[in-house]
Design an enzyme around this catalytic site. Structure first.
Site, mmCIF file in Angstrom:
data_model
loop_
_atom_site.group_PDB
_atom_site.id
_atom_site.type_symbol
_atom_site.label_atom_id
_atom_site.label_comp_id
_atom_site.label_asym_id
_atom_site.label_seq_id
_atom_site.Cartn_x
_atom_site.Cartn_y
_atom_site.Cartn_z
ATOM 1 C CB SER A 63 13.222 125.338 100.000
ATOM 2 O OG SER A 63 13.990 125.218 98.835
ATOM 3 C CG ASP A 98 10.818 118.000 96.995
ATOM 4 O OD1 ASP A 98 11.344 118.324 95.913
ATOM 5 O OD2 ASP A 98 10.971 118.641 98.052
ATOM 6 C CG HIS A 154 10.907 122.031 96.441
ATOM 7 N ND1 HIS A 154 11.421 121.422 97.570
ATOM 8 C CD2 HIS A 154 11.332 123.325 96.481
ATOM 9 C CE1 HIS A 154 12.142 122.299 98.250
ATOM 10 N NE2 HIS A 154 12.097 123.460 97.624
#
Length: 339
Positions: free
Chosen positions: A136, A290, A319
């Site tokens: 991320s 995601d 995610h």
């Protein structure tokens, strides 16, 4: 397992926005013995609301017998500026005023974070990082680091990340900020302000982290005649309250602005040119479900970093799959660097 927690103090840090931070603290953790394994350093760049101890939030990846085993390697992680886990952030005292920064905390970018963590790397006596990784926004930092300081790492592993924060991501960020700003206690004077807004912001963020497939898998109600108190609703309440207990609205607000500012191409002609300058052996990992950083964004990274390898995780957890699908991730990373 040897665990060292430390702080590095910097007198000043010149920020990309033009402002200067004074008396800056960088909180860090070292798992393992850096003297024993100086050439096998794994540096983990943490995600949005995580701390500098990856064994806390990535326990299936970091720890004895895990992929990143501190008995075999040295694992380092530093808390990013703007957070509330030890590094200087909105809750820190502004030496100019003697009061917490709160809403007056300046805009910090990932390039500023890299500048500070590069100083920490040198302070720790680390010549070259063996594995530099992040999922991320941790991937934002890792990419910037190798771009700003070529040769920082031998192996770069980027997970569920992007070369630039997309309009879609910025829209999620702004929606979360609006929720915090709607809380009248988030007034820039009350250090405990914004709790209700932070709870709402976290609830919004979870939709982008988990997505439809995850909610439909894990939050189904067993009673077909139920009229209220639905599982999905109580889950949102629970997760919001959970974050409020360990985080603060001012830090969350500041980090969301940092996230939005991410753009590898800023001042470097283009994203493509910036990525093309990265020479480290690179593994890029996408997650098929995601919705925050869709796989096309990881394909873009892999297509423009010379000789990068792309691999994909299958997950219904969107995610958050980079935190949950540890078995797939372990297999993919092990194959890449032969851990």
């Amino acid at each position: 397992m040897k665990v060292t927690e430390g702080n590095l103090e910097l007198k000043t840090l010149q920020l990309e926005c033009g402002e200067v931070l004074y008396d800056v603290n960088i909180r860090y953790h070292i798992l393992g013995d850096i003297q024993k394994n100086p050439e096998r350093v794994i540096w983990i760049c943490h995600a949005f609301t995580a701390n500098s101890n990856p064994a806390d939030w990535w326990p299936e990846m970091v720890g004895q017998g895990r992929l990143f085993d501190p008995e075999k390697y040295t694992v380092v992680c530093a808390n990013i500026i703007g957070s509330c886990y030890g590094s200087t952030g909105p809750m820190s005292v502004n030496p100019k005023t003697g009061k917490p920064y709160l809403r007056s905390f300046p805009l910090v970018t990932f390039r500023d974070v890299v500048t500070a963590h590069q100083i920490l790397k040198e302070y720790l006596g680390i010549d070259k990082i063996w594995v530099l990784t992040g999922g991320s926004i941790g991937g934002f930092q890792a990419m910037e680091w190798e771009c700003m300081y070529p040769g920082t790492t031998e192996n770069l592993i980027l997970i569920a990340t992007a070369a630039q924060a997309s309009p879609w991501v910025k829209a999620f960020s702004q929606t979360q900020r609006l929720a915090i700003l709607a809380d009248g206690t988030f007034d820039g004077a009350n250090p405990n302000g914004g709790k209700a807004g932070l709870k709402a912001a976290r609830s919004i963020a979870l939709l982008s982290y988990r997505g439809r497939s995850s909610y439909n898998l894990t939050q189904q109600d067993s009673d077909p005649n139920q009229l209220s108190d639905f599982k999905a609703c109580t889950y949102q309440d629970y997760q919001g309250d959970k974050l409020v207990k360990r985080f603060d609205a001012y830090s969350y607000f500041a980090l969301s602005l940092m996230l939005d500012s991410h753009n590898m191409g800023r001042g470097r002609v283009s994203n493509e040119a910036a990525l093309n300058s990265i020479k480290a052996r690179t593994l890029v990992v996408g997650i098929d479900s995601d919705i925050l950083f869709p796989v096309e964004e990881q394909h873009f990274i892999a297509d423009h970093i010379p000789s990068a390898v792309y691999r994909e995780i299958h997950s219904q957890f969107c995610h958050d799959g980079f935190l949950i699908e540890y078995q797939q991730l372990t297999s993919i990373i092990s194959e890449f660097i032969n851990l």
